[in-house]
Design a protein around this motif. Structure first.
Motif, PDB file in Angstrom:
ATOM      1  N   SER A  17      39.148  37.294  38.672  1.00 16.80           N
ATOM      2  CA  SER A  17      39.683  39.169  37.948  1.00 16.80           C
ATOM      3  C   SER A  17      40.483  39.084  37.252  1.00 16.80           C
ATOM      4  O   SER A  17      41.727  38.523  37.397  1.00 16.80           O
ATOM      5  N   ILE A  18      40.507  39.794  36.257  1.00 12.70           N
ATOM      6  CA  ILE A  18      41.428  40.498  35.594  1.00 12.70           C
ATOM      7  C   ILE A  18      41.820  42.087  35.448  1.00 12.70           C
ATOM      8  O   ILE A  18      40.988  42.873  35.462  1.00 12.70           O
ATOM      9  N   THR A  19      42.385  42.610  35.593  1.00 13.12           N
ATOM     10  CA  THR A  19      42.603  44.392  36.328  1.00 13.12           C
ATOM     11  C   THR A  19      44.580  44.869  35.254  1.00 13.12           C
ATOM     12  O   THR A  19      45.310  44.175  35.269  1.00 13.12           O
ATOM     13  N   PHE A  20      43.917  45.901  34.655  1.00 14.23           N
ATOM     14  CA  PHE A  20      44.922  46.212  33.841  1.00 14.23           C
ATOM     15  C   PHE A  20      45.275  48.026  34.626  1.00 14.23           C
ATOM     16  O   PHE A  20      44.517  48.386  34.660  1.00 14.23           O
ATOM     17  N   GLU A  21      46.857  47.697  34.369  1.00 15.07           N
ATOM     18  CA  GLU A  21      47.136  49.205  34.340  1.00 15.07           C
ATOM     19  C   GLU A  21      48.252  50.029  34.177  1.00 15.07           C
ATOM     20  O   GLU A  21      49.244  48.753  33.285  1.00 15.07           O
ATOM     21  N   THR A  22      48.214  50.738  33.275  1.00 16.00           N
ATOM     22  CA  THR A  22      49.305  51.745  32.862  1.00 16.00           C
ATOM     23  C   THR A  22      49.862  52.697  33.609  1.00 16.00           C
ATOM     24  O   THR A  22      49.429  52.941  34.552  1.00 16.00           O
ATOM     25  N   ASP A  23      51.308  52.837  33.219  1.00  8.10           N
ATOM     26  CA  ASP A  23      52.263  53.940  33.443  1.00  8.10           C
ATOM     27  C   ASP A  23      50.721  55.859  33.628  1.00  8.10           C
ATOM     28  O   ASP A  23      50.876  56.330  35.109  1.00  8.10           O
ATOM     29  N   GLU A  24      50.201  55.533  33.092  1.00  9.21           N
ATOM     30  CA  GLU A  24      49.123  56.621  33.054  1.00  9.21           C
ATOM     31  C   GLU A  24      48.059  56.670  34.039  1.00  9.21           C
ATOM     32  O   GLU A  24      47.255  57.840  34.637  1.00  9.21           O
ATOM     33  N   ASP A  25      48.176  55.396  34.510  1.00 12.09           N
ATOM     34  CA  ASP A  25      46.980  55.517  35.352  1.00 12.09           C
ATOM     35  C   ASP A  25      47.832  56.166  36.996  1.00 12.09           C
ATOM     36  O   ASP A  25      46.697  55.963  37.769  1.00 12.09           O
ATOM     37  N   ASN A  26      49.071  56.074  37.304  1.00 14.56           N
ATOM     38  CA  ASN A  26      49.541  56.354  38.762  1.00 14.56           C
ATOM     39  C   ASN A  26      49.266  57.937  38.721  1.00 14.56           C
ATOM     40  O   ASN A  26      49.287  58.684  37.496  1.00 14.56           O
ATOM     41  N   THR A  32      54.940  50.720  29.154  1.00 10.53           N
ATOM     42  CA  THR A  32      54.068  51.130  30.094  1.00 10.53           C
ATOM     43  C   THR A  32      53.332  50.221  30.657  1.00 10.53           C
ATOM     44  O   THR A  32      51.635  50.767  31.625  1.00 10.53           O
ATOM     45  N   LYS A  33      52.553  48.836  30.735  1.00 10.95           N
ATOM     46  CA  LYS A  33      51.408  48.678  30.633  1.00 10.95           C
ATOM     47  C   LYS A  33      51.361  47.281  31.111  1.00 10.95           C
ATOM     48  O   LYS A  33      51.996  46.146  31.229  1.00 10.95           O
ATOM     49  N   LYS A  34      50.702  46.864  32.348  1.00  8.38           N
ATOM     50  CA  LYS A  34      50.803  46.299  33.735  1.00  8.38           C
ATOM     51  C   LYS A  34      49.488  44.666  34.108  1.00  8.38           C
ATOM     52  O   LYS A  34      48.240  46.025  33.743  1.00  8.38           O
ATOM     53  N   ALA A  35      49.171  44.067  34.309  1.00  3.79           N
ATOM     54  CA  ALA A  35      47.833  43.077  34.370  1.00  3.79           C
ATOM     55  C   ALA A  35      47.994  42.154  35.788  1.00  3.79           C
ATOM     56  O   ALA A  35      49.275  41.796  35.711  1.00  3.79           O
ATOM     57  N   GLU A  36      47.236  42.343  36.405  1.00  2.00           N
ATOM     58  CA  GLU A  36      46.909  41.903  37.569  1.00  2.00           C
ATOM     59  C   GLU A  36      46.131  40.396  37.675  1.00  2.00           C
ATOM     60  O   GLU A  36      44.638  41.207  36.738  1.00  2.00           O
ATOM     61  N   VAL A  37      46.147  39.189  37.472  1.00  6.45           N
ATOM     62  CA  VAL A  37      45.368  37.594  37.100  1.00  6.45           C
ATOM     63  C   VAL A  37      45.475  37.053  38.721  1.00  6.45           C
ATOM     64  O   VAL A  37      46.110  36.749  39.236  1.00  6.45           O
ATOM     65  N   ILE A  38      44.194  37.243  39.641  1.00  5.51           N
ATOM     66  CA  ILE A  38      43.472  36.637  40.136  1.00  5.51           C
ATOM     67  C   ILE A  38      42.895  35.192  40.147  1.00  5.51           C
ATOM     68  O   ILE A  38      42.135  35.208  39.411  1.00  5.51           O
ATOM     69  N   ILE A  39      43.743  33.975  40.548  1.00  2.55           N
ATOM     70  CA  ILE A  39      43.173  32.719  39.819  1.00  2.55           C
ATOM     71  C   ILE A  39      42.865  31.595  40.842  1.00  2.55           C
ATOM     72  O   ILE A  39      43.550  31.877  41.671  1.00  2.55           O
ATOM     73  N   ASN A  40      41.314  31.569  40.792  1.00  3.93           N
ATOM     74  CA  ASN A  40      41.364  30.838  42.462  1.00  3.93           C
ATOM     75  C   ASN A  40      42.146  29.500  42.465  1.00  3.93           C
ATOM     76  O   ASN A  40      42.375  28.786  41.687  1.00  3.93           O
ATOM     77  N   ALA A  41      43.059  28.679  43.435  1.00  2.77           N
ATOM     78  CA  ALA A  41      43.972  28.065  43.487  1.00  2.77           C
ATOM     79  C   ALA A  41      43.667  26.436  43.631  1.00  2.77           C
ATOM     80  O   ALA A  41      44.003  26.080  43.470  1.00  2.77           O
ATOM     81  N   TYR A  42      42.491  26.272  43.653  1.00  2.00           N
ATOM     82  CA  TYR A  42      41.685  25.285  42.995  1.00  2.00           C
ATOM     83  C   TYR A  42      40.751  24.518  42.705  1.00  2.00           C
ATOM     84  O   TYR A  42      41.418  23.894  41.571  1.00  2.00           O
ATOM     85  N   SER A  43      39.889  25.856  41.790  1.00  2.00           N
ATOM     86  CA  SER A  43      39.335  25.450  40.824  1.00  2.00           C
ATOM     87  C   SER A  43      39.651  26.168  39.030  1.00  2.00           C
ATOM     88  O   SER A  43      40.389  25.372  38.152  1.00  2.00           O
TER      89      SER A  43
END
Length: 183
Positions: free
Chosen positions: A174-183, A158-169
């Motif tokens: 950013s880190i964004t968390f989402e649960t099924d309850e958020d939908n 029920t819980k997912k995360a999206e991690v955004i990473i600078n491809a060079y450094s």
């Protein structure tokens, strides 16, 4: 008669244990982390300095200054869990830089030179250092004219995360968390 007294005594003892355990669990589930505690947790986890913190009903909203970059963080008041971690688009101004601590920074150090993107394997490693779980997808994308890796991680059913990473450094943008309850 003695057997009845022993049974009654055992029932009273068992009832007291159950009541005490239930009270402890109820109090723990409804406790709210203090602003100081949450600020300290975020400094220990990410480094930098907390510029401001404000509570709302369920969360604390913080602004973290690290390496002259501002990050907006939302933390659940009851669990202390980071709900959202987003890099602001503008760098810190001279006025806000004066309040930043001069302590040595830890973590999120550049992983490679500024001319060569990091590998997918390195991006996966960096993402899993910050968020535990199973990587379900990773893609190279452009965001705000920057090349970034978008790493999707399943933490549970029920819980997912999206991690955004600078491809060079290799820095976590950013880190964004989402649960099924958020939908």
């Amino acid at each position: 008669m003695k057997k009845i007294a022993v049974i009654v005594l055992l029932i009273l003892i068992l009832g007291t244990i159950i009541w005490y355990g239930g009270t402890k669990m109820f109090n723990r589930a409804h406790s709210i982390h203090s602003e100081d505690m949450v600020s300290q947790m975020m400094i220990e986890k990410y480094g930098g300095t907390i510029k401001n913190i404000s509570p709302d009903q369920e969360n604390y909203k913080l602004t973290l200054v690290k390496d002259q970059i501002l990050y907006d963080i939302i933390v659940n008041r009851r669990t202390g869990e980071v709900v959202s971690f987003v890099k602001q688009s503008s760098p810190v101004t001279n006025d806000s830089r004066q309040s930043e601590s001069k302590e040595p920074q830890k973590g999120n150090q550049p992983a490679t030179s500024a001319d060569t993107p990091i590998t997918i394997a390195k991006a996966e490693e960096l993402a899993l250092e910050k968020v535990s779980g199973t990587i379900t997808s990773i893609k190279l994308d452009k965001e705000d004219d920057q090349l970034v890796y978008e790493v999707d991680i399943d933490q549970s059913k029920t819980k997912k995360a999206e991690v955004i990473i600078n491809a060079y450094s290799g820095k976590i943008e950013s880190i964004t968390f989402e649960t099924d309850e958020d939908n």
